[in-house]
Design a protein around this motif. Structure first.
Motif, short mmCIF file in Angstrom:
data_model
loop_
_atom_site.label_atom_id
_atom_site.label_comp_id
_atom_site.label_asym_id
_atom_site.label_seq_id
_atom_site.Cartn_x
_atom_site.Cartn_y
_atom_site.Cartn_z
N GLU A 156 6.13 -2.22 11.04
CA GLU A 156 6.49 -0.81 10.86
C GLU A 156 5.44 0.04 10.13
O GLU A 156 5.74 0.67 9.10
N PRO A 157 4.22 0.03 10.65
CA PRO A 157 3.20 0.91 10.06
C PRO A 157 3.48 2.37 10.41
O PRO A 157 4.30 2.65 11.29
N ASP A 158 2.79 3.30 9.75
CA ASP A 158 2.90 4.71 10.13
C ASP A 158 2.17 4.96 11.43
O ASP A 158 2.57 5.80 12.24
N ILE A 191 0.85 -1.21 0.00
CA ILE A 191 0.00 0.00 0.00
C ILE A 191 0.88 1.25 0.00
O ILE A 191 0.57 2.24 -0.68
N ARG A 192 1.99 1.16 0.71
CA ARG A 192 2.92 2.30 0.72
C ARG A 192 3.52 2.53 -0.68
O ARG A 192 3.76 3.67 -1.09
N ALA A 193 3.76 1.45 -1.38
CA ALA A 193 4.37 1.57 -2.72
C ALA A 193 3.37 2.14 -3.73
O ALA A 193 3.75 2.87 -4.64
N GLU A 194 2.10 1.83 -3.56
CA GLU A 194 1.11 2.20 -4.59
C GLU A 194 0.32 3.45 -4.27
O GLU A 194 -0.40 3.97 -5.12
N THR A 195 0.37 3.91 -3.02
CA THR A 195 -0.39 5.10 -2.64
C THR A 195 0.43 5.97 -1.70
O THR A 195 1.50 5.55 -1.23
N ASP A 196 -0.12 7.15 -1.39
CA ASP A 196 0.52 8.01 -0.40
C ASP A 196 -0.28 7.99 0.91
O ASP A 196 -0.08 8.81 1.80
N LEU A 197 -1.19 7.03 1.03
CA LEU A 197 -2.02 6.94 2.23
C LEU A 197 -1.16 6.69 3.47
O LEU A 197 -0.15 5.97 3.41
N ILE A 198 -1.56 7.25 4.59
CA ILE A 198 -0.99 6.88 5.88
C ILE A 198 -1.50 5.48 6.19
O ILE A 198 -2.70 5.23 6.12
N VAL A 199 -0.58 4.57 6.49
CA VAL A 199 -0.99 3.19 6.73
C VAL A 199 -1.07 2.93 8.23
O VAL A 199 -0.07 2.97 8.95
N GLN A 200 -2.30 2.70 8.66
CA GLN A 200 -2.55 2.41 10.08
C GLN A 200 -2.92 0.94 10.21
O GLN A 200 -3.89 0.48 9.61
N LEU A 201 -2.16 0.21 11.01
CA LEU A 201 -2.51 -1.20 11.24
C LEU A 201 -3.38 -1.31 12.50
O LEU A 201 -3.12 -0.63 13.51
N SER A 202 -4.36 -2.18 12.41
CA SER A 202 -5.17 -2.47 13.59
C SER A 202 -4.36 -3.31 14.57
O SER A 202 -3.76 -4.32 14.18
N THR A 203 -4.36 -2.90 15.83
CA THR A 203 -3.81 -3.77 16.88
C THR A 203 -4.95 -4.41 17.66
O THR A 203 -4.73 -5.12 18.63
N GLY A 204 -6.18 -4.10 17.22
CA GLY A 204 -7.35 -4.71 17.86
C GLY A 204 -7.58 -6.11 17.35
O GLY A 204 -8.03 -7.00 18.08
N ARG A 216 8.10 7.21 6.26
CA ARG A 216 8.71 5.91 5.96
C ARG A 216 8.63 5.57 4.47
O ARG A 216 8.90 4.45 4.06
N ARG A 217 8.19 6.57 3.67
CA ARG A 217 8.02 6.29 2.24
C ARG A 217 9.37 6.07 1.57
O ARG A 217 10.35 6.74 1.91
N VAL A 218 9.39 5.12 0.64
CA VAL A 218 10.62 4.85 -0.12
C VAL A 218 10.49 5.60 -1.42
O VAL A 218 9.51 5.44 -2.15
N ARG A 219 11.45 6.46 -1.71
CA ARG A 219 11.33 7.28 -2.94
C ARG A 219 12.25 6.76 -4.01
O ARG A 219 13.26 6.16 -3.75
#
Ligand code: KMH
Ligand code: ZN
Length: 278
Positions: A100-102, A70-83, A275-278
């Motif tokens: 290593e989510p945002d 998702i980081r590679a294909e979008t600029d969205l902030i990636v939030q992982l559920s810990t629930g 954390r985006r890879v450019r």
């Protein structure tokens, strides 16, 4: 008027693919969903992942793969559920940070969850809070109950501010047995927020999806939408794709002079590490 952070929660851990075939569960479907939702106005994605059998999983490899894709294909902030799901053990829920989510969700207390109990004892919350600080992951505090606001203050008092110095909360309303999805309950929660809170959002489960969205927008809050929370677009009309819910939120927000926030502004609002890879 300030712009609106729109978060999409596309999948969750409760619905089954057999019952809702349009629910995005595979990596390919999640990436396609993320791309379309970003185009529709979302700036953050709240992610639960599914295994090959479409059942919820906290598999570390899959989590990492999903975050990276998702980081590679979008600029969205990636939030992982810990629930995770109500059946996931607490120890395993902590390992989500390894991907290593945002951002990560951090629910501020145990709550009724329909016929189940969603367990979040203080020790678990503290461990997650401190580990997120150490790993430079920004928590989003999920508040299902008014008492969760007090539990959030307890965490901040004990451990200081989260990584990035911002405190963003999300009221999850309308879960059966928890805080109802009403404007009155939401406003009571907002009134209780401690001064450290820098931004707040809300979502309504099921029927409360639209009213809570409107209430949050009118009161200066941000919004979360998505099939994790609601699969009905209107009476008798199921959501076919998450971007329908994001588009509707973007339209309403724009109408109310609070247009969707860019991903760049959302990154600043939440104080996430780049954390985006450019
Ligand atoms: N699936 C629920 C038991 C979160 O993502 O942090 C918990 C939940 C909250 O969805
Ligand atoms: Zn969730």
């Amino acid at each position: 008027m300030a712009a609106t952070l729109i978060t999409v929660a596309p999948t969750g851990a409760e619905l089954s693919k057999a019952d809702v075939p349009q629910l995005p569960t595979t990596l390919e479907e999640l990436v396609e969903t993320a791309i379309r939702c970003e185009q529709a106005g979302a700036a953050m994605i709240h992610l639960h992942i599914r295994g090959a059998d479409h059942a919820p999983t906290l598999d570390g490899g899959l989590l990492r793969e999903s975050v990276d894709a998702i980081r590679a294909e979008t600029d969205l902030i990636v939030q992982l559920s810990t629930g995770g799901s109500v059946h996931d053990p607490l120890e395993q829920r902590l390992t989500v940070l390894d991907a290593e989510p945002d951002s990560c969700s951090l629910t501020c207390g145990t709550t009724n969850f329909g016929d189940d109990v969603f367990l979040n004892p203080h020790g678990f919350m503290s461990d997650l809070y401190v580990q997120a600080q150490e790993r430079e992951v920004v928590p989003e505090f999920e508040l299902f109950e008014l008492g969760h606001v007090a539990a959030l203050s307890r965490l901040i008092d004990a451990h200081g501010l989260p990584f990035g110095g911002k405190v963003h909360v999300d009221f999850v309303t309308g879960v059966p047995g928890a805080m109802p999805g009403t404007t009155a309950a939401l406003m009571a929660g907002v009134a209780m927020l401690p001064q450290e809170v820098t931004s707040w959002a809300a979502t309504g489960i099921g029927r409360s999806h639209l009213p809570i969205m409107a209430a949050a927008l009118s009161a200066g809050g941000h919004v979360r939408v998505g099939m994790e929370d609601n699969i009905m677009y209107a009476r008798g009309q199921q959501v076919q794709h998450n971007d329908e819910l994001v588009s509707r939120a973007a339209e309403l927000a724009t109408l109310m002079q609070r247009p969707p926030m860019s991903t760049a502004d959302a990154r600043e609002l939440l104080g996430v590490k780049d954390r985006r890879v450019r």
